[in-house]
Design an enzyme around this catalytic site. Structure first.
Site, PDB file in Angstrom:
ATOM      1  NE  ARG A 127      22.571  13.980  44.108  1.00  0.00           N
ATOM      2  CZ  ARG A 127      22.401  12.809  44.709  1.00  0.00           C
ATOM      3  NH1 ARG A 127      21.936  12.749  45.930  1.00  0.00           N
ATOM      4  NH2 ARG A 127      22.671  11.700  44.063  1.00  0.00           N
ATOM      5  CE  LYS A 149      31.455  33.214  34.948  1.00  0.00           C
ATOM      6  NZ  LYS A 149      32.282  33.813  33.874  1.00  0.00           N
ATOM      7  CD  GLU A 191      40.452  40.563  36.675  1.00  0.00           C
ATOM      8  OE1 GLU A 191      39.569  41.135  36.005  1.00  0.00           O
ATOM      9  OE2 GLU A 191      40.946  39.467  36.342  1.00  0.00           O
ATOM     10  CE  LYS A 238      32.144  38.728  39.161  1.00  0.00           C
ATOM     11  NZ  LYS A 238      33.265  37.814  39.157  1.00  0.00           N
ATOM     12  CD  GLU A 248      30.239  34.554  30.972  1.00  0.00           C
ATOM     13  OE1 GLU A 248      30.624  34.492  32.144  1.00  0.00           O
ATOM     14  OE2 GLU A 248      30.956  34.332  30.001  1.00  0.00           O
ATOM     15  NE  ARG A 252      29.493  36.208  35.894  1.00  0.00           N
ATOM     16  CZ  ARG A 252      29.364  35.579  37.038  1.00  0.00           C
ATOM     17  NH1 ARG A 252      28.171  35.189  37.434  1.00  0.00           N
ATOM     18  NH2 ARG A 252      30.397  35.348  37.814  1.00  0.00           N
ATOM     19  CG  ASN A 256      35.989  37.125  28.959  1.00  0.00           C
ATOM     20  OD1 ASN A 256      36.578  36.665  29.937  1.00  0.00           O
ATOM     21  ND2 ASN A 256      36.045  36.584  27.765  1.00  0.00           N
ATOM     22  CG  HIS A 259      39.453  38.352  31.266  1.00  0.00           C
ATOM     23  ND1 HIS A 259      39.446  39.712  31.534  1.00  0.00           N
ATOM     24  CD2 HIS A 259      39.530  37.734  32.482  1.00  0.00           C
ATOM     25  CE1 HIS A 259      39.497  39.885  32.841  1.00  0.00           C
ATOM     26  NE2 HIS A 259      39.546  38.716  33.440  1.00  0.00           N
ATOM     27  CG  HIS A 263      41.529  33.491  29.348  1.00  0.00           C
ATOM     28  ND1 HIS A 263      40.172  33.615  29.171  1.00  0.00           N
ATOM     29  CD2 HIS A 263      41.754  33.746  30.660  1.00  0.00           C
ATOM     30  CE1 HIS A 263      39.598  33.910  30.331  1.00  0.00           C
ATOM     31  NE2 HIS A 263      40.538  34.005  31.250  1.00  0.00           N
ATOM     32  CG  HIS A 277      43.870  35.942  35.701  1.00  0.00           C
ATOM     33  ND1 HIS A 277      43.463  35.494  34.461  1.00  0.00           N
ATOM     34  CD2 HIS A 277      42.840  36.700  36.171  1.00  0.00           C
ATOM     35  CE1 HIS A 277      42.254  35.953  34.200  1.00  0.00           C
ATOM     36  NE2 HIS A 277      41.850  36.685  35.226  1.00  0.00           N
TER      37      HIS A 277
HETATM   38  P1  NAD Z   1      45.863  32.859  44.457  1.00  0.00           P
HETATM   39  O1  NAD Z   1      44.681  32.382  45.164  1.00  0.00           O
HETATM   40  O2  NAD Z   1      46.808  31.832  43.921  1.00  0.00           O
HETATM   41  O3  NAD Z   1      46.672  33.865  45.394  1.00  0.00           O
HETATM   42  C1  NAD Z   1      47.823  34.500  44.888  1.00  0.00           C
HETATM   43  C2  NAD Z   1      49.014  34.339  45.827  1.00  0.00           C
HETATM   44  O4  NAD Z   1      48.820  35.150  46.966  1.00  0.00           O
HETATM   45  C3  NAD Z   1      49.243  32.921  46.352  1.00  0.00           C
HETATM   46  O5  NAD Z   1      50.619  32.675  46.359  1.00  0.00           O
HETATM   47  C4  NAD Z   1      48.721  32.985  47.791  1.00  0.00           C
HETATM   48  O6  NAD Z   1      49.370  32.059  48.623  1.00  0.00           O
HETATM   49  C5  NAD Z   1      49.032  34.396  48.164  1.00  0.00           C
HETATM   50  N1  NAD Z   1      48.169  35.009  49.169  1.00  0.00           N
HETATM   51  C6  NAD Z   1      46.816  35.004  49.217  1.00  0.00           C
HETATM   52  N2  NAD Z   1      46.375  35.836  50.155  1.00  0.00           N
HETATM   53  C7  NAD Z   1      47.460  36.370  50.754  1.00  0.00           C
HETATM   54  C8  NAD Z   1      47.647  37.326  51.778  1.00  0.00           C
HETATM   55  N3  NAD Z   1      46.619  37.960  52.354  1.00  0.00           N
HETATM   56  N4  NAD Z   1      48.910  37.625  52.155  1.00  0.00           N
HETATM   57  C9  NAD Z   1      49.971  37.033  51.536  1.00  0.00           C
HETATM   58  N5  NAD Z   1      49.857  36.167  50.530  1.00  0.00           N
HETATM   59  C10 NAD Z   1      48.615  35.839  50.143  1.00  0.00           C
HETATM   60  O7  NAD Z   1      45.486  33.769  43.200  1.00  0.00           O
HETATM   61  P2  NAD Z   1      44.381  34.894  42.950  1.00  0.00           P
HETATM   62  O8  NAD Z   1      45.039  35.859  42.058  1.00  0.00           O
HETATM   63  O9  NAD Z   1      43.741  35.358  44.189  1.00  0.00           O
HETATM   64  O10 NAD Z   1      43.272  34.099  42.138  1.00  0.00           O
HETATM   65  C11 NAD Z   1      43.532  33.538  40.889  1.00  0.00           C
HETATM   66  C12 NAD Z   1      42.477  32.494  40.609  1.00  0.00           C
HETATM   67  O11 NAD Z   1      41.204  33.113  40.593  1.00  0.00           O
HETATM   68  C13 NAD Z   1      42.650  31.804  39.271  1.00  0.00           C
HETATM   69  O12 NAD Z   1      42.535  30.411  39.428  1.00  0.00           O
HETATM   70  C14 NAD Z   1      41.478  32.334  38.441  1.00  0.00           C
HETATM   71  O13 NAD Z   1      41.033  31.400  37.492  1.00  0.00           O
HETATM   72  C15 NAD Z   1      40.454  32.575  39.510  1.00  0.00           C
HETATM   73  N6  NAD Z   1      39.418  33.564  39.154  1.00  0.00           N
HETATM   74  C16 NAD Z   1      38.127  33.203  39.354  1.00  0.00           C
HETATM   75  C17 NAD Z   1      37.120  34.101  39.070  1.00  0.00           C
HETATM   76  C18 NAD Z   1      35.690  33.731  39.350  1.00  0.00           C
HETATM   77  O14 NAD Z   1      34.797  34.490  38.962  1.00  0.00           O
HETATM   78  N7  NAD Z   1      35.452  32.643  40.035  1.00  0.00           N
HETATM   79  C19 NAD Z   1      37.417  35.385  38.580  1.00  0.00           C
HETATM   80  C20 NAD Z   1      38.765  35.727  38.402  1.00  0.00           C
HETATM   81  C21 NAD Z   1      39.769  34.802  38.696  1.00  0.00           C
HETATM   82  N1  GLY Z   2      35.406  36.943  36.274  1.00  0.00           N
HETATM   83  C1  GLY Z   2      34.385  36.731  35.306  1.00  0.00           C
HETATM   84  C2  GLY Z   2      33.036  36.477  35.876  1.00  0.00           C
HETATM   85  O1  GLY Z   2      32.844  36.405  37.062  1.00  0.00           O
HETATM   86  O2  GLY Z   2      32.111  36.363  35.122  1.00  0.00           O
END
Ligand code: NAD
Ligand code: GLY
Length: 381
Positions: A127, A149, A191, A238, A248, A252, A256, A259, A263, A277
């Site tokens: 929890r 998030k 971003e 942010k 949101e 917030r 987007n 986006h 998406h 992405h």
């Molecule tokens: P990811 O975590 O898949 O990383 C991208 C690639 O980089 C992977 O292949 C990973 O192995 C590699 N990698 C990571 N760090 C590295 C480093 N320092 N050196 C070498 N390789 C490295 O992708 P991402 O782009 O970081 O994140 C995408 C995700 O984030 C999606 O699932 C998306 O939905 C989510 N997201 C969440 C929010 C939120 O507010 N929570 C906002 C935007 C995106």
């Molecule tokens: N990346 C969108 C949010 O954090 O609201």
């Protein structure tokens, strides 16, 4: 630009969920000094993935040992597929099997995939446990690690199961970006650009001048300082938006920008790496500015400035560049299913550079026309 010899800190004020985002070159090598005041002697359960573990297990484990921290290390497969119910189940079972307790801390070491998954495990396991984000991609450093998030994907779409769960801290070492593939760095840069487009036209101008250098496309001795400045400015933006609207209810949604289009493009391409992405976000932001121009909300010069800059840093800017056959109508039907749609009306973040606002009730014939144009116009580089 600020001095980089000392750490930059951005505070996110959220009452008893407030926290600091610390940005410091070389932070990972002294991780224990940043963790000690945050966690005391609590055990630390690191959640990471294979690529990041191979690169950073040694310095992180050495720092944890120097700090006298007990705990454990869990390594998932890299990639979006790890944000699944199956991985979540396997991870939470492993954490429980290793005896995790409420007083323990989860440390997410990875990109957005690990941050979202580990954050959701922290939100739900026993929890709710505290967790710390140590983001390793530019996208995670400027966006996903900040704001609370967390979640996983379902067969019905991305991020459809999750929770708001703020981290205890975000610890950012820009040096980590040195090992990140350029394609991933550029995806995160989309971003960064977004924050300029939302409400900071001066930052957008700065990125027009310095983007190529901070991405390493033009060699520049000040690359790391420029990265730190961009990360800090992005985190401040942010934090400002999340502080005003944590759950949101309104503002917030500005995060987007681009986006809704992105998406839909990602859904059409599948989540197999054909389109990252951030790549979809870059194209989606051009589409948002194009729609703004078509609706008389922005000058054509604003859209063209974004396109010119994306071309200058060798990033995709139109759907025609995606290696996938696309159709305007199927993109539109994905957009209608967007989480941010309300009463069947798609929400679009529109406006000139630096003055974005939410718009609903947009004429979908205009949207169809611009999607068609983006798909069919083979862009000249
Ligand atoms: P990811 O975590 O898949 O990383 C991208 C690639 O980089 C992977 O292949 C990973 O192995 C590699 N990698 C990571 N760090 C590295 C480093 N320092 N050196 C070498 N390789 C490295 O992708 P991402 O782009 O970081 O994140 C995408 C995700 O984030 C999606 O699932 C998306 O939905 C989510 N997201 C969440 C929010 C939120 O507010 N929570 C906002 C935007 C995106
Ligand atoms: N990346 C969108 C949010 O954090 O609201």
């Amino acid at each position: 630009m600020p001095e980089t010899s000392c750490a930059s800190t951005v505070h996110l004020p959220l009452g008893d969920r407030s926290y600091d985002i610390t940005i410091k070159s070389g932070l990972l090598n002294n991780l224990e000094t940043y963790l000690a005041p945050l966690v005391g002697k609590a055990r630390i359960f690191v959640i990471s993935e294979e690529t990041v573990t191979a690169l950073y297990e040694e310095p992180v484990k050495a720092a944890l040992a120097r700090g006298g921290f007990e705990g454990n290390w869990f390594t998932l497969k890299p990639g979006e597929a790890s944000k699944s119910f199956a991985s979540f189940e396997a991870l939470t079972n492993e954490l429980l099997d290793s005896g995790i307790e409420r007083s323990d801390i989860i440390l997410a070491l990875g990109g957005g995939v690990i941050g979202d998954l580990a954050g959701f495990a922290a939100a739900s396991l026993l929890r709710g446990l505290s967790f710390i984000q140590v983001p390793t991609t530019l996208l995670a450093q400027v966006d996903s690690s900040v704001g609370g998030k967390t979640g996983i994907n379902t067969p019905f779409g991305k991020n459809l199961v999750g929770a708001f769960h703020q981290p205890k801290a975000v610890l950012i070492d820009p040096n980590i970006l040195a090992t990140l593939p350029l394609r991933e760095l550029k995806a995160g840069y989309a971003e960064v650009l977004k924050y300029g487009l939302i409400d900071d036209p001066e930052f957008f101008c700065w990125l027009e001048e310095n983007g190529a250098a901070l991405l390493g496309i033009h060699p520049d001795e000040a690359q790391i300082e420029k990265q730190i400045y961009a990360i800090k400015t992005s985190c401040e933006a942010k934090a400002r938006i999340v502080a005003a609207d944590e759950r949101e209810a309104g503002k917030r949604a500005l995060l987007n920008l681009g986006h809704t289009f992105a998406h839909a493009l990602e859904a059409e391409c599948g989540y197999d790496g054909t389109l990252l992405h951030g790549e979809a976000v870059a194209i989606g932001m051009v589409m948002a500015l194009d729609l703004s121009v078509r609706m008389g909300l922005a000058d054509a010069n604003d859209r063209d400035r974004l396109i010119t800059h994306l071309k200058a840093v060798n990033m995709m800017w139109s759907a025609a560049e995606i290696d996938q056959k696309l159709e305007a109508d199927s993109l539109l039907s994905h957009m209608a299913k967007d989480k941010k749609s309300k009463a069947g009306q798609i929400g679009f973040i529109l406006g000139p550079i630096g003055k974005a606002a939410m718009h609903r009730g947009v004429d979908l014939d205009l949207v169809r026309a611009l999607l068609h144009a983006s798909i069919c116009t083979k862009p000249s580089k």
